[in-house]
Design a protein around this motif. Structure first.
Motif, PDB file in Angstrom:
ATOM      1  N   ASP A  60     -12.139  13.093  -4.933  1.00  0.00           N
ATOM      2  CA  ASP A  60     -12.061  14.429  -5.526  1.00  0.00           C
ATOM      3  C   ASP A  60     -11.765  15.479  -4.462  1.00  0.00           C
ATOM      4  O   ASP A  60     -11.041  16.462  -4.729  1.00  0.00           O
ATOM      5  CB  ASP A  60     -13.358  14.772  -6.254  1.00  0.00           C
ATOM      6  CG  ASP A  60     -13.492  14.049  -7.585  1.00  0.00           C
ATOM      7  OD1 ASP A  60     -12.497  13.461  -8.048  1.00  0.00           O
ATOM      8  OD2 ASP A  60     -14.608  14.065  -8.154  1.00  0.00           O
ATOM      9  N   ASP A  61     -12.308  15.303  -3.271  1.00  0.00           N
ATOM     10  CA  ASP A  61     -12.051  16.251  -2.187  1.00  0.00           C
ATOM     11  C   ASP A  61     -10.620  16.136  -1.677  1.00  0.00           C
ATOM     12  O   ASP A  61      -9.990  17.147  -1.327  1.00  0.00           O
ATOM     13  CB  ASP A  61     -13.044  16.038  -1.040  1.00  0.00           C
ATOM     14  CG  ASP A  61     -14.457  16.448  -1.394  1.00  0.00           C
ATOM     15  OD1 ASP A  61     -14.617  17.378  -2.206  1.00  0.00           O
ATOM     16  OD2 ASP A  61     -15.409  15.843  -0.858  1.00  0.00           O
ATOM     17  N   GLU A 112      -3.889   3.874  -2.216  1.00  0.00           N
ATOM     18  CA  GLU A 112      -4.473   2.536  -2.133  1.00  0.00           C
ATOM     19  C   GLU A 112      -3.418   1.510  -1.738  1.00  0.00           C
ATOM     20  O   GLU A 112      -3.701   0.591  -0.953  1.00  0.00           O
ATOM     21  CB  GLU A 112      -5.115   2.150  -3.466  1.00  0.00           C
ATOM     22  CG  GLU A 112      -6.322   2.999  -3.855  1.00  0.00           C
ATOM     23  CD  GLU A 112      -7.500   2.846  -2.905  1.00  0.00           C
ATOM     24  OE1 GLU A 112      -7.565   1.826  -2.181  1.00  0.00           O
ATOM     25  OE2 GLU A 112      -8.355   3.753  -2.882  1.00  0.00           O
ATOM     26  N   LEU A 113      -2.216   1.651  -2.258  1.00  0.00           N
ATOM     27  CA  LEU A 113      -1.141   0.737  -1.892  1.00  0.00           C
ATOM     28  C   LEU A 113      -0.785   0.885  -0.418  1.00  0.00           C
ATOM     29  O   LEU A 113      -0.590  -0.110   0.297  1.00  0.00           O
ATOM     30  CB  LEU A 113       0.084   1.002  -2.772  1.00  0.00           C
ATOM     31  CG  LEU A 113       1.302   0.097  -2.540  1.00  0.00           C
ATOM     32  CD1 LEU A 113       0.949  -1.356  -2.823  1.00  0.00           C
ATOM     33  CD2 LEU A 113       2.457   0.536  -3.442  1.00  0.00           C
ATOM     34  N   PHE A 114      -0.717   2.108   0.042  1.00  0.00           N
ATOM     35  CA  PHE A 114      -0.367   2.361   1.442  1.00  0.00           C
ATOM     36  C   PHE A 114      -1.412   1.772   2.381  1.00  0.00           C
ATOM     37  O   PHE A 114      -1.083   1.249   3.445  1.00  0.00           O
ATOM     38  CB  PHE A 114      -0.230   3.867   1.670  1.00  0.00           C
ATOM     39  CG  PHE A 114       0.574   4.230   2.882  1.00  0.00           C
ATOM     40  CD1 PHE A 114       1.955   4.126   2.877  1.00  0.00           C
ATOM     41  CD2 PHE A 114      -0.037   4.693   4.029  1.00  0.00           C
ATOM     42  CE1 PHE A 114       2.710   4.467   3.989  1.00  0.00           C
ATOM     43  CE2 PHE A 114       0.696   5.039   5.149  1.00  0.00           C
ATOM     44  CZ  PHE A 114       2.082   4.923   5.130  1.00  0.00           C
ATOM     45  N   CYS A 115      -2.677   1.845   1.970  1.00  0.00           N
ATOM     46  CA  CYS A 115      -3.762   1.358   2.823  1.00  0.00           C
ATOM     47  C   CYS A 115      -3.821  -0.163   2.910  1.00  0.00           C
ATOM     48  O   CYS A 115      -4.565  -0.707   3.733  1.00  0.00           O
ATOM     49  CB  CYS A 115      -5.109   1.904   2.339  1.00  0.00           C
ATOM     50  SG  CYS A 115      -5.311   3.667   2.642  1.00  0.00           S
ATOM     51  N   GLN A 116      -3.030  -0.853   2.093  1.00  0.00           N
ATOM     52  CA  GLN A 116      -2.934  -2.306   2.220  1.00  0.00           C
ATOM     53  C   GLN A 116      -2.084  -2.703   3.426  1.00  0.00           C
ATOM     54  O   GLN A 116      -2.165  -3.841   3.899  1.00  0.00           O
ATOM     55  CB  GLN A 116      -2.347  -2.911   0.950  1.00  0.00           C
ATOM     56  CG  GLN A 116      -3.238  -2.790  -0.267  1.00  0.00           C
ATOM     57  CD  GLN A 116      -2.576  -3.317  -1.532  1.00  0.00           C
ATOM     58  OE1 GLN A 116      -1.606  -4.074  -1.470  1.00  0.00           O
ATOM     59  NE2 GLN A 116      -3.084  -2.899  -2.684  1.00  0.00           N
ATOM     60  N   ILE A 117      -1.291  -1.776   3.916  1.00  0.00           N
ATOM     61  CA  ILE A 117      -0.445  -2.054   5.082  1.00  0.00           C
ATOM     62  C   ILE A 117      -1.313  -1.963   6.338  1.00  0.00           C
ATOM     63  O   ILE A 117      -1.802  -0.892   6.690  1.00  0.00           O
ATOM     64  CB  ILE A 117       0.723  -1.060   5.172  1.00  0.00           C
ATOM     65  CG1 ILE A 117       1.546  -1.072   3.888  1.00  0.00           C
ATOM     66  CG2 ILE A 117       1.610  -1.391   6.380  1.00  0.00           C
ATOM     67  CD1 ILE A 117       2.607   0.007   3.825  1.00  0.00           C
ATOM     68  N   GLY A 118      -1.519  -3.092   6.987  1.00  0.00           N
ATOM     69  CA  GLY A 118      -2.356  -3.124   8.174  1.00  0.00           C
ATOM     70  C   GLY A 118      -3.841  -3.059   7.887  1.00  0.00           C
ATOM     71  O   GLY A 118      -4.631  -2.736   8.775  1.00  0.00           O
ATOM     72  N   GLU A 141      -4.191  10.355 -10.379  1.00  0.00           N
ATOM     73  CA  GLU A 141      -4.058   8.897 -10.546  1.00  0.00           C
ATOM     74  C   GLU A 141      -2.860   8.364  -9.765  1.00  0.00           C
ATOM     75  O   GLU A 141      -2.961   7.344  -9.069  1.00  0.00           O
ATOM     76  CB  GLU A 141      -3.920   8.552 -12.031  1.00  0.00           C
ATOM     77  CG  GLU A 141      -3.836   7.060 -12.301  1.00  0.00           C
ATOM     78  CD  GLU A 141      -3.779   6.735 -13.781  1.00  0.00           C
ATOM     79  OE1 GLU A 141      -3.620   5.535 -14.120  1.00  0.00           O
ATOM     80  OE2 GLU A 141      -3.868   7.676 -14.606  1.00  0.00           O
ATOM     81  N   ARG A 142      -1.725   9.027  -9.894  1.00  0.00           N
ATOM     82  CA  ARG A 142      -0.538   8.605  -9.132  1.00  0.00           C
ATOM     83  C   ARG A 142      -0.813   8.670  -7.638  1.00  0.00           C
ATOM     84  O   ARG A 142      -0.475   7.737  -6.884  1.00  0.00           O
ATOM     85  CB  ARG A 142       0.648   9.501  -9.491  1.00  0.00           C
ATOM     86  CG  ARG A 142       1.898   9.238  -8.639  1.00  0.00           C
ATOM     87  CD  ARG A 142       3.037  10.170  -9.026  1.00  0.00           C
ATOM     88  NE  ARG A 142       2.682  11.573  -8.872  1.00  0.00           N
ATOM     89  CZ  ARG A 142       3.326  12.571  -9.476  1.00  0.00           C
ATOM     90  NH1 ARG A 142       4.354  12.322 -10.273  1.00  0.00           N
ATOM     91  NH2 ARG A 142       2.948  13.825  -9.281  1.00  0.00           N
ATOM     92  N   PHE A 143      -1.406   9.761  -7.214  1.00  0.00           N
ATOM     93  CA  PHE A 143      -1.725   9.987  -5.808  1.00  0.00           C
ATOM     94  C   PHE A 143      -2.633   8.875  -5.289  1.00  0.00           C
ATOM     95  O   PHE A 143      -2.381   8.273  -4.232  1.00  0.00           O
ATOM     96  CB  PHE A 143      -2.382  11.364  -5.690  1.00  0.00           C
ATOM     97  CG  PHE A 143      -2.649  11.849  -4.292  1.00  0.00           C
ATOM     98  CD1 PHE A 143      -2.106  11.229  -3.178  1.00  0.00           C
ATOM     99  CD2 PHE A 143      -3.464  12.965  -4.100  1.00  0.00           C
ATOM    100  CE1 PHE A 143      -2.368  11.697  -1.891  1.00  0.00           C
ATOM    101  CE2 PHE A 143      -3.734  13.444  -2.822  1.00  0.00           C
ATOM    102  CZ  PHE A 143      -3.193  12.800  -1.729  1.00  0.00           C
TER     103      PHE A 143
END
Length: 418
Positions: free
Chosen positions: A391-392, A16-22, A9-11
């Motif tokens: 999951d992968d 998801e937060l990182f992928c909001q950048i750009g 969950e933390r990961f």
């Protein structure tokens, strides 16, 4: 010792937060090297590194390192990571899952209060993609003495912006030397960027090595003329000759070796007008195989095909090999470590080789190296449609935890760096 599993969950929240950048409207990311979005991603990564208790350093190429001390401070560290720059409008997983998985390994060890014998270091390499500044893998290339620092600094993008200036502009021209140093080993987790794991419903690829390849720049020079009045028997069409070579590349890859692949990926036509016979065509050819002899034979055959096509169409020709990289087997012991890690977490896996180049190629020249692949659904990569089941990704991160902790255990006092 027992090895903890990552916090999924933390990961995922961090991913998801990182992928909001750009992020792009179609679900991808646009973070080409040294762009503003790439700067913002770097800033976020450094913040997370520091929050995880890592000592952060940035070298002359903007490679970002986060160090976690071990019991033996002078021991050569285990290095692991990947990159966070993207293709133009690229996928969310390429490179990023390797860096964020590495950070999750640190968080997992912190949670379990595990102190490794060897120091651990995470790295985010600069300019792996090479989409803005060519060639690719510049950061790891300078670090391993493949490229000279001044050569890397002088690279220009299509708008004339210089790598050194842009690195300085975004605030990531560090003070640490970018040069080879003593490393115990290197691991890199990455999406496969091919279909094989997905086709076989496997979670993990234990990567034994990387294809060798040859890049060719070729051109034909013909004669421009009007598309209407000029009879066919008087034409010297550079694009017709190019088409013959494109077909030859496809034919050759069906017969020249079981794993041989070939691509004509870039074609520039002059004058590129609907009613003018093409006078000049410049194009590229990419030939790859895990067998160096197969690559060599393919290059010779395609060079012959270029000459034949030029003779048939009555045009001039030129062909230059701009890069040749041999097939690169990884360290047997590191490969075996990844395999044991996959077995330890109960993952379905296969041994395989990579058709794409990675920073691990260059690290393999200075220290024992291997890679962990997780599936790319439908083999899609370098586009906004790139996707890997979460999951992968988590399974890959758990394999990385096991591989890193095994290699971070001291077994020989002679391995202490001097």
């Amino acid at each position: 010792m027992d090895v903890a599993t990552v916090n999924s969950e933390r990961f995922q929240d961090r991913f998801e937060l990182f992928c909001q950048i750009g992020e792009t409207e179609r679900g991808g990311v646009n973070r080409p090297s040294l762009s503003d979005a790439n700067r913002d991603a770097r800033n976020q990564l450094v913040e997370w590194f520091e929050e995880a208790g890592l000592t952060v350093s940035i070298d002359e190429m903007g490679n970002i390192f986060g160090r976690r001390d071990g019991k033996n401070a002078d021991a050569a560290p285990v290095l692991f990571g990947s990159h966070i720059d993207s293709q133009y409008n690229g996928g969310r997983y390429d490179g990023v899952v390797g860096v964020l998985s590495a950070l999750e390994v640190i968080e997992t060890l912190n949670d379990a209060d595990v102190e490794t014998d060897r120091p651990l270091e995470i790295v985010a390499w600069s300019n792996e993609e090479g989409v803005r500044f060519q060639p690719d893998m510049l950061g790891s290339g300078v670090f391993t003495d493949i490229f000279d620092l001044e050569y890397a600094y002088s690279r220009e993008d299509s708008d004339g912006y210089v790598f050194s200036d842009e690195l300085d502009r975004i605030g990531y021209k560090g003070d640490e030397p970018c040069e080879p140093r003593d490393l115990h080993c290197y691991f890199e987790l990455h999406v496969e960027q091919g279909p094989y794991l997905d086709e076989q419903d496997l979670s993990i690829g234990v990567v034994e090595g990387v294809y060798g390849f040859s890049w060719l720049n070729a051109s034909f020079g013909g004669k421009a003329d009007h598309a209407g009045p000029t009879p066919m028997h008087l034409r010297n069409d550079a694009l017709v000759a190019t088409s013959d070579v494109i077909n030859a590349v496809r034919r050759l890859t069906a017969t020249g070796g079981t794993d041989l692949v070939g691509t004509v990926g870039s074609v520039d036509v002059y004058p590129n007008s609907i009613n003018v016979i093409p006078e000049q065509v410049e194009f590229t050819i990419d030939l790859r195989s895990y067998d160096n002899e197969v690559v060599e034979q393919a290059v010779e055959q395609i060079q012959n095909e270029i000459r034949y096509a030029a003779d048939r169409e009555g045009v001039s020709w030129d062909c230059e090999e701009i890069m040749r990289v041999d097939a690169d087997p990884f360290d047997d012991d590191c490969v075996a470590t990844v395999e044991r890690a996959a077995e330890s977490v109960g993952a379905d896996y296969m041994r395989m080789v990579s058709g794409a180049g990675h920073d691990a190629n260059y690290l393999n020249t200075i220290c024992p190296t291997s890679m962990i692949f997780v599936p790319s659904v439908n083999g899609i990569s370098h586009t906004e449609g790139e996707f890997t089941e979460w999951d992968d990704v988590v399974t890959g991160a758990n394999v990385l935890v096991h591989a890193v902790t095994e290699k971070a255990a001291m077994t020989e006092t002679t391995e202490i760096s001097q």
